[in-house]
Design a protein around this motif. Structure first.
Motif, PDB file in Angstrom:
ATOM      1  N   SER A  77     -32.563  56.945 -24.487  1.00 30.35           N
ATOM      2  CA  SER A  77     -33.697  57.792 -24.108  1.00 30.35           C
ATOM      3  C   SER A  77     -34.462  58.212 -25.359  1.00 30.35           C
ATOM      4  O   SER A  77     -34.644  59.408 -25.622  1.00 30.35           O
ATOM      5  N   GLY A  81     -38.668  56.079 -23.740  1.00 27.62           N
ATOM      6  CA  GLY A  81     -38.252  56.721 -22.505  1.00 27.62           C
ATOM      7  C   GLY A  81     -38.791  58.125 -22.344  1.00 27.62           C
ATOM      8  O   GLY A  81     -39.161  58.540 -21.244  1.00 27.62           O
ATOM      9  N   ARG A  82     -38.856  58.865 -23.458  1.00 32.65           N
ATOM     10  CA  ARG A  82     -39.278  60.264 -23.382  1.00 32.65           C
ATOM     11  C   ARG A  82     -40.785  60.434 -23.339  1.00 32.65           C
ATOM     12  O   ARG A  82     -41.287  61.409 -22.784  1.00 32.65           O
ATOM     13  N   ASP A 105     -32.968  57.592 -14.439  1.00 34.12           N
ATOM     14  CA  ASP A 105     -32.441  57.584 -15.793  1.00 34.12           C
ATOM     15  C   ASP A 105     -32.559  56.179 -16.385  1.00 34.12           C
ATOM     16  O   ASP A 105     -32.698  55.182 -15.655  1.00 34.12           O
ATOM     17  N   VAL A 106     -32.467  56.105 -17.706  1.00 28.82           N
ATOM     18  CA  VAL A 106     -32.399  54.808 -18.374  1.00 28.82           C
ATOM     19  C   VAL A 106     -31.101  54.112 -17.969  1.00 28.82           C
ATOM     20  O   VAL A 106     -30.218  54.727 -17.349  1.00 28.82           O
TER      21      VAL A 106
END
Length: 251
Positions: A77, A81-82, A105-106
């Motif tokens: 993350s 991802g963020r 979620d990843v």
């Protein structure tokens, strides 16, 4: 068997200038769809390759869908991802795409837990090399995000525990140690046959760099990226199910 969810699944990969990387992501989308017949599964890319996530979401809305589940094809993350994926979803909303979007979620470790399918996939790829080994380097792309690095450390410890062998994390860029340095450290510690486990979802420049670094230091084998493995397809669907958007896998 219950019918598949009417909410399509959008797999969002980082993207790469390597054509094989995009082909691998699309193959994974097909594998996910095959694992759950009737599910609509699309691939999108943040960079290099198209289509972009917001373009896929717009096309789904244009096809009459009212919701979608977005799965980040990322093993940590970190920034993509963020920041990048939420920004792409925000752009879709700004562009008038009024889909109800669930973001999972990843596919890497979350909450201190390494997904069992991820470990199974890493072990399978190592076994596919056909070469005996007594230590492993888990090579990742690399990041300066400490929280993301900690999840790679966690995955390395979990993989080593499953294998019953020493396993060190390493990085192709941005962080230390390099795969070659990790191979050297294991050999200095008494290992005679060190294998590289690829903490990569698809081939690309950084995977190639990791393999070259490890082999130059004496690694006896280098596993392939996870790619469109059944274990990874299972993990994607686990992430989808965790947000309550799909039915269980067909038997």
């Amino acid at each position: 068997m219950r019918a598949a969810s009417v909410s399509p699944v959008v797999l969002v990969a980082h993207g790469s200038s390597y054509p094989r990387a995009a082909a691998t992501t699309r193959a994974l989308a097909r594998a996910v769809a095959a694992a759950r017949p009737g599910e609509t599964v699309c691939a999108a890319f943040l960079d290099h390759e198209g289509p972009r996530p917001e373009e896929v979401l717009a096309s789904l809305r244009g096809s009459g869908f009212t919701s979608a589940t977005v799965v980040p094809l990322l093993l940590t993350s970190a920034y993509h991802g963020r920041v990048d994926i939420p920004a792409a979803l925000a752009k879709a909303r700004t562009d008038g795409v009024d889909l109800a979007v669930e973001l999972t979620d990843v596919v890497g470790p979350v909450g201190g837990v390494v997904p069992a399918p991820l470990l199974a996939g890493l072990r399978r790829r190592l076994a596919e090399t056909g070469v005996p080994f007594d230590a492993v380097v888990l090579a990742a792309a690399g990041t300066r995000d400490r929280a993301a690095l900690s999840t790679v450390d966690l995955a390395a410890r979990a993989l080593g525990g499953r294998l019953g062998l020493p396993c060190l994390p390493a990085y192709a860029s941005a962080s230390a140690p390099t795969p070659g340095e990790a191979v050297y450290a294991l050999r200095q510690g008494g290992a005679r046959s060190v294998a590289l486990a690829a903490y990569f979802l698809a081939p690309g420049r950084l995977y190639d760099a990791a393999v070259e670094s490890a082999r130059t230091a004496g690694a006896v084998a280098a596993a392939q990226p996870l790619g469109a493995m059944p274990e990874l397809a299972r993990l994607v669907l686990d992430r989808v199910d965790a947000v309550g958007r799909a039915a269980p896998l067909a038997a």
